[in-house]
Enzyme design. Sequence first.
Site, PDB file in Angstrom:
ATOM      1  N   SER A  86     -14.028  58.708  91.183  1.00 34.43           N
ATOM      2  CA  SER A  86     -14.534  59.741  92.084  1.00 34.43           C
ATOM      3  C   SER A  86     -14.096  59.491  93.523  1.00 34.43           C
ATOM      4  CB  SER A  86     -16.065  59.787  92.041  1.00 34.43           C
ATOM      5  OG  SER A  86     -16.517  60.102  90.750  1.00 34.43           O
TER       6      SER A  86
HETATM    7  N1  SAH Z   1     -18.128  56.910  88.480  1.00 34.52           N
HETATM    8  C1  SAH Z   1     -16.836  56.927  87.848  1.00 34.52           C
HETATM    9  C2  SAH Z   1     -16.508  58.363  87.484  1.00 34.52           C
HETATM   10  C3  SAH Z   1     -15.610  58.476  86.346  1.00 34.52           C
HETATM   11  S1  SAH Z   1     -15.278  60.148  85.873  1.00 34.52           S
HETATM   12  C4  SAH Z   1     -15.765  56.390  88.782  1.00 34.52           C
HETATM   13  O1  SAH Z   1     -15.828  56.688  89.974  1.00 34.52           O
HETATM   14  O2  SAH Z   1     -14.835  55.725  88.321  1.00 34.52           O
HETATM   15  C5  SAH Z   1     -16.608  60.489  84.755  1.00 34.52           C
HETATM   16  C6  SAH Z   1     -16.766  59.520  83.608  1.00 34.52           C
HETATM   17  O3  SAH Z   1     -17.798  60.056  82.742  1.00 34.52           O
HETATM   18  C7  SAH Z   1     -15.536  59.343  82.734  1.00 34.52           C
HETATM   19  O4  SAH Z   1     -15.261  57.979  82.647  1.00 34.52           O
HETATM   20  C8  SAH Z   1     -15.950  59.932  81.393  1.00 34.52           C
HETATM   21  O5  SAH Z   1     -15.350  59.301  80.292  1.00 34.52           O
HETATM   22  C9  SAH Z   1     -17.461  59.721  81.410  1.00 34.52           C
HETATM   23  N2  SAH Z   1     -18.236  60.577  80.515  1.00 34.52           N
HETATM   24  C10 SAH Z   1     -18.034  61.879  80.202  1.00 34.52           C
HETATM   25  N3  SAH Z   1     -18.980  62.319  79.345  1.00 34.52           N
HETATM   26  C11 SAH Z   1     -19.811  61.252  79.103  1.00 34.52           C
HETATM   27  C12 SAH Z   1     -20.976  61.066  78.296  1.00 34.52           C
HETATM   28  N4  SAH Z   1     -21.493  62.050  77.554  1.00 34.52           N
HETATM   29  N5  SAH Z   1     -21.570  59.860  78.307  1.00 34.52           N
HETATM   30  C13 SAH Z   1     -21.065  58.830  79.057  1.00 34.52           C
HETATM   31  N6  SAH Z   1     -19.960  58.948  79.832  1.00 34.52           N
HETATM   32  C14 SAH Z   1     -19.342  60.145  79.856  1.00 34.52           C
END
Ligand code: SAH
Length: 204
Positions: A55
């Site tokens: 993010s």
């Molecule tokens: N906070 C992280 C954001 C990653 S993007 C960072 O800054 O690196 C969002 C993440 O949510 C992805 O890694 C994706 O795989 C995860 N995600 C999507 N749906 C999900 C679910 N149902 N349960 C857990 N994780 C999920």
Amino acid sequence: MRNQLVEIVKAKGVSDKNVLGAIGTVPRHLFMDSSFEDHAYQDKAFPIAANQTISQPYTVAFQTELLDLKPGDKVLEIGTGSGYQTAVLIYLKAKVYTIERQLELYKKTKLFFNKMGYRPKKYIFGDGYIGLPEEAPFNSIIVTAGAPNIPKALLSQMAIGGRLVIPVGEEEQVMTRIIRTSTKEFKREEHGTFRFVPLLENKN
Ligand code: SAH
């Protein structure tokens, strides 16, 4: 470079000193692929494994500010991704329970946490849509992917007085904060528009 990033995030409206301290301390470049490392202190999202993104720092700071954390708070994070947001929460002395549903990313970030000595209370491979009932209630819940709707399970896992910060919507998302004011009552606030990768239910 991190100090410059703090100034950018501040100029966009984040004022919580502890949150700014986290942005000024957590080494974001280490959470990214080496090919993007040089850009780590720009206020932008970048690709990580499994078609996901780390993010934007402003978004991380803004969501964290909305959590209104106190040291020792129990926090559930849905969407561990690169682990950057997790590290920000750990810096703020939260007890972090974090869930990631992409196995490739889960494994990669697990190795990284071990290498770096970041210790969430629990790091789970699973579906954040159902939350983590066995560890509820949580003082704060943060969702870092765009949710088409607010999962009921997450509402039921909030402590009284607890906060849920979740981007809600399909194409773009409204940053939504829910505060649980009593067993049955929830207050809802909206805090602007963002763009996230989608929160996926396991059936998808
Ligand atoms: N906070 C992280 C954001 C990653 S993007 C960072 O800054 O690196 C969002 C993440 O949510 C992805 O890694 C994706 O795989 C995860 N995600 C999507 N749906 C999900 C679910 N149902 N349960 C857990 N994780 C999920």
